[in-house]
Design a protein around this motif. Structure first.
Motif, PDB file in Angstrom:
ATOM      1  N   THR A  44     -19.084 -23.523   4.280  1.00  0.00           N
ATOM      2  CA  THR A  44     -18.463 -22.942   5.472  1.00  0.00           C
ATOM      3  C   THR A  44     -17.517 -21.819   5.083  1.00  0.00           C
ATOM      4  N   LEU A  45     -16.751 -22.030   4.008  1.00  0.00           N
ATOM      5  CA  LEU A  45     -15.838 -20.988   3.551  1.00  0.00           C
ATOM      6  C   LEU A  45     -16.610 -19.729   3.181  1.00  0.00           C
ATOM      7  N   TYR A  46     -17.703 -19.893   2.424  1.00  0.00           N
ATOM      8  CA  TYR A  46     -18.462 -18.728   1.975  1.00  0.00           C
ATOM      9  C   TYR A  46     -19.203 -18.042   3.124  1.00  0.00           C
ATOM     10  N   ARG A  47     -19.522 -18.772   4.158  1.00  0.00           N
ATOM     11  CA  ARG A  47     -20.155 -18.122   5.310  1.00  0.00           C
ATOM     12  C   ARG A  47     -19.171 -17.194   6.018  1.00  0.00           C
ATOM     13  N   ARG A  48     -17.918 -17.585   6.035  1.00  0.00           N
ATOM     14  CA  ARG A  48     -16.905 -16.753   6.673  1.00  0.00           C
ATOM     15  C   ARG A  48     -16.392 -15.659   5.737  1.00  0.00           C
ATOM     16  N   PHE A  49     -16.275 -15.995   4.439  1.00  0.00           N
ATOM     17  CA  PHE A  49     -15.707 -15.071   3.452  1.00  0.00           C
ATOM     18  C   PHE A  49     -16.595 -15.090   2.216  1.00  0.00           C
ATOM     19  N   PRO A  50     -17.427 -14.068   2.017  1.00  0.00           N
ATOM     20  CA  PRO A  50     -18.440 -14.104   0.960  1.00  0.00           C
ATOM     21  C   PRO A  50     -17.895 -14.143  -0.457  1.00  0.00           C
ATOM     22  N   ASP A  51     -16.655 -13.706  -0.660  1.00  0.00           N
ATOM     23  CA  ASP A  51     -16.074 -13.769  -2.001  1.00  0.00           C
ATOM     24  C   ASP A  51     -14.554 -13.854  -1.889  1.00  0.00           C
ATOM     25  N   ARG A  52     -13.904 -14.005  -3.038  1.00  0.00           N
ATOM     26  CA  ARG A  52     -12.448 -14.163  -3.064  1.00  0.00           C
ATOM     27  C   ARG A  52     -11.737 -12.936  -2.482  1.00  0.00           C
ATOM     28  N   ALA A  53     -12.262 -11.748  -2.811  1.00  0.00           N
ATOM     29  CA  ALA A  53     -11.630 -10.523  -2.324  1.00  0.00           C
ATOM     30  C   ALA A  53     -11.624 -10.480  -0.803  1.00  0.00           C
ATOM     31  N   ALA A  54     -12.726 -10.889  -0.187  1.00  0.00           N
ATOM     32  CA  ALA A  54     -12.809 -10.882   1.275  1.00  0.00           C
ATOM     33  C   ALA A  54     -11.811 -11.871   1.874  1.00  0.00           C
ATOM     34  N   LEU A  55     -11.632 -13.012   1.214  1.00  0.00           N
ATOM     35  CA  LEU A  55     -10.685 -14.011   1.710  1.00  0.00           C
ATOM     36  C   LEU A  55      -9.251 -13.499   1.603  1.00  0.00           C
ATOM     37  N   VAL A  56      -8.899 -12.915   0.459  1.00  0.00           N
ATOM     38  CA  VAL A  56      -7.547 -12.382   0.279  1.00  0.00           C
ATOM     39  C   VAL A  56      -7.263 -11.289   1.304  1.00  0.00           C
ATOM     40  N   ASP A  57      -8.235 -10.388   1.493  1.00  0.00           N
ATOM     41  CA  ASP A  57      -8.063  -9.324   2.486  1.00  0.00           C
ATOM     42  C   ASP A  57      -7.824  -9.908   3.872  1.00  0.00           C
ATOM     43  N   ALA A  58      -8.597 -10.924   4.213  1.00  0.00           N
ATOM     44  CA  ALA A  58      -8.469 -11.531   5.538  1.00  0.00           C
ATOM     45  C   ALA A  58      -7.109 -12.197   5.716  1.00  0.00           C
ATOM     46  N   VAL A  59      -6.614 -12.849   4.666  1.00  0.00           N
ATOM     47  CA  VAL A  59      -5.294 -13.482   4.741  1.00  0.00           C
ATOM     48  C   VAL A  59      -4.209 -12.426   4.962  1.00  0.00           C
ATOM     49  N   LEU A  60      -4.292 -11.320   4.238  1.00  0.00           N
ATOM     50  CA  LEU A  60      -3.301 -10.259   4.388  1.00  0.00           C
ATOM     51  C   LEU A  60      -3.343  -9.648   5.790  1.00  0.00           C
ATOM     52  N   HIS A  61      -4.545  -9.374   6.287  1.00  0.00           N
ATOM     53  CA  HIS A  61      -4.669  -8.790   7.624  1.00  0.00           C
ATOM     54  C   HIS A  61      -4.216  -9.768   8.700  1.00  0.00           C
ATOM     55  N   ASP A  62      -4.574 -11.035   8.538  1.00  0.00           N
ATOM     56  CA  ASP A  62      -4.165 -12.042   9.516  1.00  0.00           C
ATOM     57  C   ASP A  62      -2.649 -12.180   9.546  1.00  0.00           C
ATOM     58  N   GLY A  63      -2.017 -12.132   8.379  1.00  0.00           N
ATOM     59  CA  GLY A  63      -0.565 -12.211   8.328  1.00  0.00           C
ATOM     60  C   GLY A  63       0.089 -11.055   9.059  1.00  0.00           C
ATOM     61  N   GLU A 110      -1.435  -2.296  -3.271  1.00  0.00           N
ATOM     62  CA  GLU A 110      -1.200  -0.917  -2.867  1.00  0.00           C
ATOM     63  C   GLU A 110      -2.426  -0.349  -2.156  1.00  0.00           C
ATOM     64  N   GLN A 111      -3.623  -0.687  -2.664  1.00  0.00           N
ATOM     65  CA  GLN A 111      -4.852  -0.226  -2.016  1.00  0.00           C
ATOM     66  C   GLN A 111      -4.970  -0.789  -0.608  1.00  0.00           C
ATOM     67  N   MET A 112      -4.655  -2.073  -0.467  1.00  0.00           N
ATOM     68  CA  MET A 112      -4.689  -2.706   0.854  1.00  0.00           C
ATOM     69  C   MET A 112      -3.661  -2.075   1.786  1.00  0.00           C
ATOM     70  N   ARG A 113      -2.482  -1.805   1.265  1.00  0.00           N
ATOM     71  CA  ARG A 113      -1.378  -1.278   2.078  1.00  0.00           C
ATOM     72  C   ARG A 113      -1.702   0.085   2.667  1.00  0.00           C
ATOM     73  N   LEU A 114      -2.516   0.853   1.951  1.00  0.00           N
ATOM     74  CA  LEU A 114      -2.815   2.213   2.370  1.00  0.00           C
ATOM     75  C   LEU A 114      -4.074   2.334   3.221  1.00  0.00           C
ATOM     76  N   ARG A 115      -4.765   1.239   3.455  1.00  0.00           N
ATOM     77  CA  ARG A 115      -5.950   1.305   4.301  1.00  0.00           C
ATOM     78  C   ARG A 115      -5.547   1.658   5.734  1.00  0.00           C
ATOM     79  N   PRO A 116      -6.373   2.467   6.414  1.00  0.00           N
ATOM     80  CA  PRO A 116      -6.011   2.916   7.767  1.00  0.00           C
ATOM     81  C   PRO A 116      -5.691   1.774   8.729  1.00  0.00           C
ATOM     82  N   GLU A 117      -6.458   0.676   8.662  1.00  0.00           N
ATOM     83  CA  GLU A 117      -6.204  -0.425   9.585  1.00  0.00           C
ATOM     84  C   GLU A 117      -4.866  -1.101   9.294  1.00  0.00           C
ATOM     85  N   THR A 118      -4.480  -1.157   8.001  1.00  0.00           N
ATOM     86  CA  THR A 118      -3.189  -1.737   7.642  1.00  0.00           C
ATOM     87  C   THR A 118      -2.054  -0.823   8.073  1.00  0.00           C
TER      88      THR A 118
END
Length: 206
Positions: A44-63, A110-118
């Protein structure tokens, strides 16, 4: 695409478990443990988040989304700006939503912080905080020698859970929030003036 109620619940549980475990144990903590803590299977986790990077990104955006929602709700629902500010500060200290930012690789952050959506999310949050601060200062409740950047930095120093204090976290968070707010009151400014000019959003955002 709108998620079904059960899929949305699974996603929220995974994000909450990931935020807690990655902050407590580091960004390389096993995904299997995160799935177990969330009450779902690893598939179930992998269906929602295909890899660790996707999960970390989602946690940061959700926060960030939760911070924006909390700030806007406080402005909308509280009777005055000081009450809204207090509510938001207590929420930030209690939830520690920015904790993951402090433990992931700095370049990645830093890469995440500079993304347009962030950047867009951060601008909305900054605007809400600026509205709280300006109105609370005008009302004479908040000291006039702070800016949005000061408030952001104050909150950031409290986002990481202190090692070995897990059993005291709720008590510690409540005390820290009130200590922080006591220093922000207008009555504290005369006795404890701050050096230099107030920090604005550009000072901490680059």
């Amino acid at each position: 695409m709108t998620l079904r109620a059960d899929a949305r619940r699974n996603r929220e549980q995974i994000l909450a478990a990931a935020r807690r475990l990655l902050v407590e144990h580091g960004p390389d903590h096993p995904l299997e443990d995160i799935a177990k803590a969330a009450g779902v299977g690893i598939g179930t986790l992998y269906r929602r988040f295909p890899d660790r990077a996707a999960l970390v990104d989602a946690v940061l955006h959700d926060g960030m989304d939760q911070l924006v929602d909390a700030a806007q709700a406080a402005l909308r629902e509280e009777s005055d700006a000081w009450s809204a500010l207090c509510r938001f500060v207590r929420f930030c200290v209690r939830t520690r939503l920015g904790g993951l930012s402090a433990v992931i690789d700095p370049l990645r952050h830093e890469q995440m912080r500079l993304r347009p959506e962030t950047v867009a999310r951060r601008r909305v949050l900054t605007a809400a905080l600026g509205e709280m601060i300006g109105a609370a200062q005008q009302a004479g409740d908040l000291r006039t020698d702070i800016g949005v950047g000061d408030l952001g930095m104050l909150i950031n120093v409290h986002v990481r859970q202190s090692a070995g204090l897990a059993d005291l976290s709720e008590r510690v968070d409540a005390r820290l929030a009130e200590l922080l707010l006591a220093g922000l009151r207008a009555s504290a400014q005369e006795e404890f003036p701050l050096p230099g000019e107030p920090l604005g959003a550009p000072d901490i955002d680059g």
